[in-house]
Scaffold this motif. Structure first.
Motif, PDB file in Angstrom:
ATOM      1  N   PHE A 473       0.834  -1.201   0.000  1.00 27.28           N
ATOM      2  CA  PHE A 473       0.000   0.000   0.000  1.00 27.28           C
ATOM      3  C   PHE A 473       0.865   1.246   0.000  1.00 27.28           C
ATOM      4  CE2 PHE A 473      -2.549  -3.289   1.982  1.00 27.28           C
ATOM      5  CZ  PHE A 473      -3.811  -3.102   1.417  1.00 27.28           C
ATOM      6  N   ILE A 474       0.385   2.289  -0.669  1.00 30.40           N
ATOM      7  CA  ILE A 474       1.039   3.602  -0.607  1.00 30.40           C
ATOM      8  C   ILE A 474       0.758   4.198   0.772  1.00 30.40           C
ATOM      9  CG2 ILE A 474       1.103   5.938  -1.537  1.00 30.40           C
ATOM     10  CD1 ILE A 474       2.120   4.022  -3.577  1.00 30.40           C
ATOM     11  N   ARG A 475       1.821   4.508   1.514  1.00 31.17           N
ATOM     12  CA  ARG A 475       1.645   5.051   2.856  1.00 31.17           C
ATOM     13  C   ARG A 475       2.063   6.516   2.961  1.00 31.17           C
ATOM     14  NH1 ARG A 475      -1.675   4.067   5.210  1.00 31.17           N
ATOM     15  NH2 ARG A 475      -0.933   3.992   7.354  1.00 31.17           N
ATOM     16  N   LYS A 476       2.801   6.988   1.959  1.00 27.90           N
ATOM     17  CA  LYS A 476       3.166   8.405   1.939  1.00 27.90           C
ATOM     18  C   LYS A 476       3.511   8.794   0.518  1.00 27.90           C
ATOM     19  CE  LYS A 476       6.220  11.835   4.121  1.00 27.90           C
ATOM     20  NZ  LYS A 476       7.267  12.062   5.140  1.00 27.90           N
ATOM     21  N   ILE A 477       3.114  10.013   0.136  1.00 29.20           N
ATOM     22  CA  ILE A 477       3.442  10.549  -1.183  1.00 29.20           C
ATOM     23  C   ILE A 477       4.247  11.832  -0.998  1.00 29.20           C
ATOM     24  CG2 ILE A 477       2.519  11.451  -3.351  1.00 29.20           C
ATOM     25  CD1 ILE A 477       0.032   9.763  -2.905  1.00 29.20           C
ATOM     26  N   TYR A 478       5.412  11.874  -1.640  1.00 34.14           N
ATOM     27  CA  TYR A 478       6.285  13.046  -1.534  1.00 34.14           C
ATOM     28  C   TYR A 478       6.008  13.981  -2.725  1.00 34.14           C
ATOM     29  CZ  TYR A 478       8.914  10.178   1.781  1.00 34.14           C
ATOM     30  OH  TYR A 478       9.287   9.382   2.837  1.00 34.14           O
ATOM     31  N   ARG A 479       5.653  15.188  -2.435  1.00 41.35           N
ATOM     32  CA  ARG A 479       5.424  16.178  -3.485  1.00 41.35           C
ATOM     33  C   ARG A 479       6.669  17.044  -3.670  1.00 41.35           C
ATOM     34  NH1 ARG A 479      -0.280  17.494  -4.263  1.00 41.35           N
ATOM     35  NH2 ARG A 479      -1.589  16.162  -2.965  1.00 41.35           N
ATOM     36  N   TYR A 480       6.957  17.380  -4.926  1.00 42.54           N
ATOM     37  CA  TYR A 480       8.045  18.306  -5.244  1.00 42.54           C
ATOM     38  C   TYR A 480       9.357  17.851  -4.600  1.00 42.54           C
ATOM     39  CZ  TYR A 480       3.640  20.815  -5.644  1.00 42.54           C
ATOM     40  OH  TYR A 480       2.341  21.143  -5.918  1.00 42.54           O
ATOM     41  N   SER A 481       9.687  16.592  -4.830  1.00 43.65           N
ATOM     42  CA  SER A 481      10.882  16.011  -4.202  1.00 43.65           C
ATOM     43  C   SER A 481      11.475  14.970  -5.139  1.00 43.65           C
ATOM     44  CB  SER A 481      10.500  15.372  -2.864  1.00 43.65           C
ATOM     45  OG  SER A 481      11.550  14.574  -2.359  1.00 43.65           O
ATOM     46  N   ASP A 482      12.740  14.616  -4.874  1.00 45.84           N
ATOM     47  CA  ASP A 482      13.360  13.517  -5.611  1.00 45.84           C
ATOM     48  C   ASP A 482      12.845  12.172  -5.125  1.00 45.84           C
ATOM     49  OD1 ASP A 482      14.856  15.220  -7.160  1.00 45.84           O
ATOM     50  OD2 ASP A 482      16.602  15.176  -5.822  1.00 45.84           O
ATOM     51  N   ASP A 490       2.834  -6.310   2.047  1.00 47.16           N
ATOM     52  CA  ASP A 490       1.995  -7.214   2.833  1.00 47.16           C
ATOM     53  C   ASP A 490       2.785  -8.063   3.818  1.00 47.16           C
ATOM     54  OD1 ASP A 490      -0.128  -6.196   1.491  1.00 47.16           O
ATOM     55  OD2 ASP A 490      -0.574  -7.983   0.295  1.00 47.16           O
ATOM     56  N   ASP A 491       4.076  -8.277   3.559  1.00 47.79           N
ATOM     57  CA  ASP A 491       4.888  -9.087   4.480  1.00 47.79           C
ATOM     58  C   ASP A 491       5.529  -8.234   5.577  1.00 47.79           C
ATOM     59  OD1 ASP A 491       6.811  -7.715   3.082  1.00 47.79           O
ATOM     60  OD2 ASP A 491       7.760  -9.484   2.188  1.00 47.79           O
ATOM     61  N   GLY A 492       5.151  -6.931   5.651  1.00 50.96           N
ATOM     62  CA  GLY A 492       5.653  -6.076   6.716  1.00 50.96           C
ATOM     63  C   GLY A 492       6.828  -5.209   6.342  1.00 50.96           C
ATOM     64  N   ARG A 493       7.431  -5.421   5.177  1.00 51.48           N
ATOM     65  CA  ARG A 493       8.559  -4.583   4.749  1.00 51.48           C
ATOM     66  C   ARG A 493       8.074  -3.188   4.376  1.00 51.48           C
ATOM     67  NH1 ARG A 493      10.723  -6.710  -0.143  1.00 51.48           N
ATOM     68  NH2 ARG A 493       8.656  -7.654  -0.366  1.00 51.48           N
ATOM     69  N   TYR A 494       8.968  -2.229   4.509  1.00 59.26           N
ATOM     70  CA  TYR A 494       8.627  -0.824   4.251  1.00 59.26           C
ATOM     71  C   TYR A 494       9.740  -0.241   3.399  1.00 59.26           C
ATOM     72  CZ  TYR A 494       6.289   3.595   5.495  1.00 59.26           C
ATOM     73  OH  TYR A 494       5.562   4.758   5.468  1.00 59.26           O
ATOM     74  N   ALA A 495       9.371   0.377   2.261  1.00 54.44           N
ATOM     75  CA  ALA A 495      10.395   0.914   1.354  1.00 54.44           C
ATOM     76  C   ALA A 495      10.030   2.317   0.904  1.00 54.44           C
ATOM     77  CB  ALA A 495      10.551   0.003   0.138  1.00 54.44           C
ATOM     78  N   THR A 496      11.053   3.170   0.790  1.00 53.59           N
ATOM     79  CA  THR A 496      10.887   4.510   0.229  1.00 53.59           C
ATOM     80  C   THR A 496      11.405   4.505  -1.202  1.00 53.59           C
ATOM     81  OG1 THR A 496      11.103   5.613   2.379  1.00 53.59           O
ATOM     82  CG2 THR A 496      11.535   6.933   0.420  1.00 53.59           C
ATOM     83  N   TYR A 497      10.532   4.825  -2.140  1.00 57.55           N
ATOM     84  CA  TYR A 497      10.881   4.802  -3.555  1.00 57.55           C
ATOM     85  C   TYR A 497      11.365   6.174  -4.023  1.00 57.55           C
ATOM     86  CZ  TYR A 497       8.776   0.228  -4.570  1.00 57.55           C
ATOM     87  OH  TYR A 497       8.496  -1.114  -4.620  1.00 57.55           O
ATOM     88  N   PRO A 498      12.570   6.261  -4.575  1.00 56.14           N
ATOM     89  CA  PRO A 498      12.948   7.488  -5.276  1.00 56.14           C
ATOM     90  C   PRO A 498      11.974   7.728  -6.432  1.00 56.14           C
ATOM     91  CG  PRO A 498      14.858   6.076  -4.914  1.00 56.14           C
ATOM     92  CD  PRO A 498      13.659   5.266  -4.560  1.00 56.14           C
ATOM     93  N   LEU A 499      11.840   8.959  -6.844  1.00 54.37           N
ATOM     94  CA  LEU A 499      10.865   9.300  -7.877  1.00 54.37           C
ATOM     95  C   LEU A 499      11.062   8.467  -9.145  1.00 54.37           C
ATOM     96  CD1 LEU A 499       8.509  11.195  -8.527  1.00 54.37           C
ATOM     97  CD2 LEU A 499      10.174  12.858  -9.389  1.00 54.37           C
TER      98      LEU A 499
END
Length: 597
Positions: A473-482, A490-499
């Motif tokens: 699931f999308i848990r945060k959206i970064y605006r005007y950022s790289d 679903d398995d509990g992992r959490y990742a921040t995606y670069p744009l």
């Protein structure tokens, strides 16, 4: 002479279509003449569709005899030039199987291949070399039978039956014994055969015998997650098992465990084996010891791998490895209409949708223009508050990715319908060609392997890598950022995606049946548009139906269901592994016959 046709006619789309003749059907090879026939059709279609009016306007040869001669020679030169380039880049191979020497011979040029009197193939270089490697490794493995430790087996059988509603039959226990005697074995079976419990017994037996040296793996993250639930153990993707890394510059995947650095494991259990393609399986066999025990578990009636090859089916057909085929247990069939219908589909019989209360299989008949309404109603009924935990237990499946009723249209419809509750959709420009629209709490799926994206695990540890098929699931959206988005998987992992990596994510409210393979959900809605086509076949329907663990709804026209059942799956992909293995089997049989005489 040189005209201006080249710039207007030869483009990346045309050249990709040449390679696509192999890739679109999962072939590892095609006979040269068959491939030529396909390419001729592509060129003829391209010529008819190409607008030569503009380049011809400025060409000095327009309207002359030289123009017609040039076009003819030019078109005839396109394919040889492309083949020479592909051979140099080792993307395709012109080759044949030398039966006398039992080896694959690869030609260095098109000229040598066309002069040869052999049955020449046009092959995916990587895939056909992988198949040759697989055949070599299987034929050189230690396949001596093992002795069963009866005490360990008794303990494993007792443990596996905890919380089970049925006991393994004598025939099923005999299958377990047969599996445990083998060093390389295929277990083939679908729902209602006791495969899940048999898998637990096998895992527990080997865990008791080789503590810390038994490894469970599957082709995708979804399949690995399900395997972990079944065995109550850690399971991972085959790529993670081999510690894969992707080299962007070389555009290739490398594995830490390989021919020169073997994995220390003693036992490897691979689930959803029908999804494993030739390249991955070759890497797996290269990375483990020849003495390691390998148990491949799968369902040969499901769809084959997306990548080139047909590993499970070819191994089963070869008669060189032990295959334990599980049969339906009628005591288990009584408990589920889903399982009964899955069995009916395989045998070409009609599905039954009972009206009685408590049935787990339902038909929602509707017209084409009512489909989206019924999808919306189903979601509101199953998950009125749009809780993420509830979404993890439910899935909407559809055969098609594109079209008026497809995963694309369903995903777009549901996102727009619920984005008001989740917050407005945000446009993210991943690159100059890709713009993605996401809203908070959108259900998303990773569509390609990314070995370098850092992830935080549920236990606080970190590791690199997200893989094709991981859902979250999308848990945060970064605006005007790289940065682009944060995703909780679903398995509990959490990742921040670069744009730039947001392009690797797609909406996952609805999935194609191919994407869903290897996973199961408690509740499944199968959307079947009233359409015709090769993908609307028995095996796709069977694969879709068997994704549901507790309850299934089929949305559409019953006639579509009947048409799919009446159309057996025709997997016409041509693979070399069966040729390699069958040829060796024939030679072994000849030796046996000579000894007998």
């Amino acid at each position: 002479m040189e005209g201006l046709c080249l710039e207007n006619f030869v483009n990346d789309t045309l050249l990709r279509s040449f390679q696509g003749v192999l890739e679109k059907n999962g072939h590892t090879f095609m006979r040269l003449q068959d491939w030529k026939n396909e390419i001729s059709l592509i060129l003829r279609r391209a010529l008819n569709q190409c607008d030569f009016s503009l380049p011809c306007t400025f060409c000095e040869y327009k309207g002359t005899k030289d123009c017609d001669e040039y076009k003819k020679n030019f078109v005839q030169s396109i394919v040889p030039a492309w083949i020479a380039q592909m051979i140099e880049q080792k993307r395709i191979a012109l080759c044949y199987w030398n039966k006398e020497k039992s080896r694959l011979h690869i030609f260095g040029s098109l000229e040598k291949a066309t002069k040869s009197k052999e049955d020449v193939w046009v092959a995916d270089y990587t895939a056909v070399c992988a198949e040759a490697d697989i055949a070599h490794r299987i034929l050189n493995r230690n396949l001596r039978e093992r002795k069963i430790d009866e005490d360990l087996l008794a303990r494993a059988l007792k443990w596996s039956q905890i919380n089970e509603t049925f006991q393994l039959s004598k025939d099923q226990e005999e299958v377990v014994r047969r599996v445990l005697k083998q060093r390389f074995v295929v277990v083939d079976g679908g729902p209602g055969t006791g495969k899940t419990t048999i898998l637990r017994v096998i895992y527990q037996y080997y865990l008791n015998q080789f503590p810390d040296n038994v490894f469970c793996a599957a082709p995708t993250g979804k399949a690995a997650k399900r395997m972990a639930e079944v065995t109550h153990s850690y399971a991972q993707t085959v790529h993670r098992l081999l510690n894969a890394e992707y080299d962007e510059e070389a555009d290739e995947t490398t594995f830490y465990f390989n021919e020169d650095n073997k994995h220390p494991g003693r036992v490897f259990i691979l689930d959803e084996a029908s999804m494993i393609d030739a390249t991955v399986f070759s890497a797996f066999l290269s990375g483990i010891s020849d003495n390691a025990i390998v148990v491949m578990v799968g369902d040969s009636h499901q769809l084959p791998s997306v990548g080139a090859g047909r590993i499970l089916a070819d191994l089963i057909a070869s008669d060189l490895v032990t295959v334990c085929t599980l049969v339906e247990n009628f005591r288990q069939l009584q408990n589920s209409q889903i399982v009964k219908n899955a069995s009916a589909i395989l045998h070409g019989r009609s599905m039954e949708f009972l009206e009685e209360e408590g049935t787990d299989c339902h038909l929602i008949s509707c017209k084409k223009d009512e489909v989206m309404f019924h999808i919306s109603q189903w979601v509101k009924t199953m998950n009125p508050d749009l809780h993420m935990d509830v979404w993890r237990d439910m899935a909407i499946l559809c055969p098609k990715r594109n079209g008026s009723i497809s995963t694309d249209t369903i995903n777009d419809f549901l996102q727009k319908q619920y984005s008001g509750r989740n917050g407005a959709r945000v446009a993210l420009q991943a690159n100059e060609n890709v713009k993605k629209y996401f809203a908070m709490n959108d259900r998303v799926i990773q569509v390609k392997n990314n070995y370098r994206l850092p992830c935080n695990n549920a236990d606080g540890s970190t590791n690199d890598g997200v893989f094709n098929g991981d859902i979250g699931f999308i848990r945060k959206i970064y605006r005007y950022s790289d940065l682009g988005v944060d995703v909780c998987f679903d398995d509990g992992r959490y990742a921040t995606y670069p744009l730039k990596n947001v392009a690797e994510l797609e909406l996952a409210y609805a999935l194609t049946v191919h994407k869903a393979q290897g996973a199961e959900w408690k509740y499944v809605l199968l959307v079947l548009p009233d359409e015709y086509g090769p993908i609307f076949n028995r095996n796709l329907l069977y694969t879709a139906v068997t994704r549901a663990k507790q309850e299934l709804w089929v949305l559409g026209d019953y006639k579509t269901v009947e048409r799919m059942i009446a159309r057996p799956y025709s997997d016409e992909r041509q693979t070399a592994l069966r040729v390699f293995l069958t040829d060796r089997k024939d030679k072994e049989d000849e030796k046996t016959d000579k000894k007998g005489k």
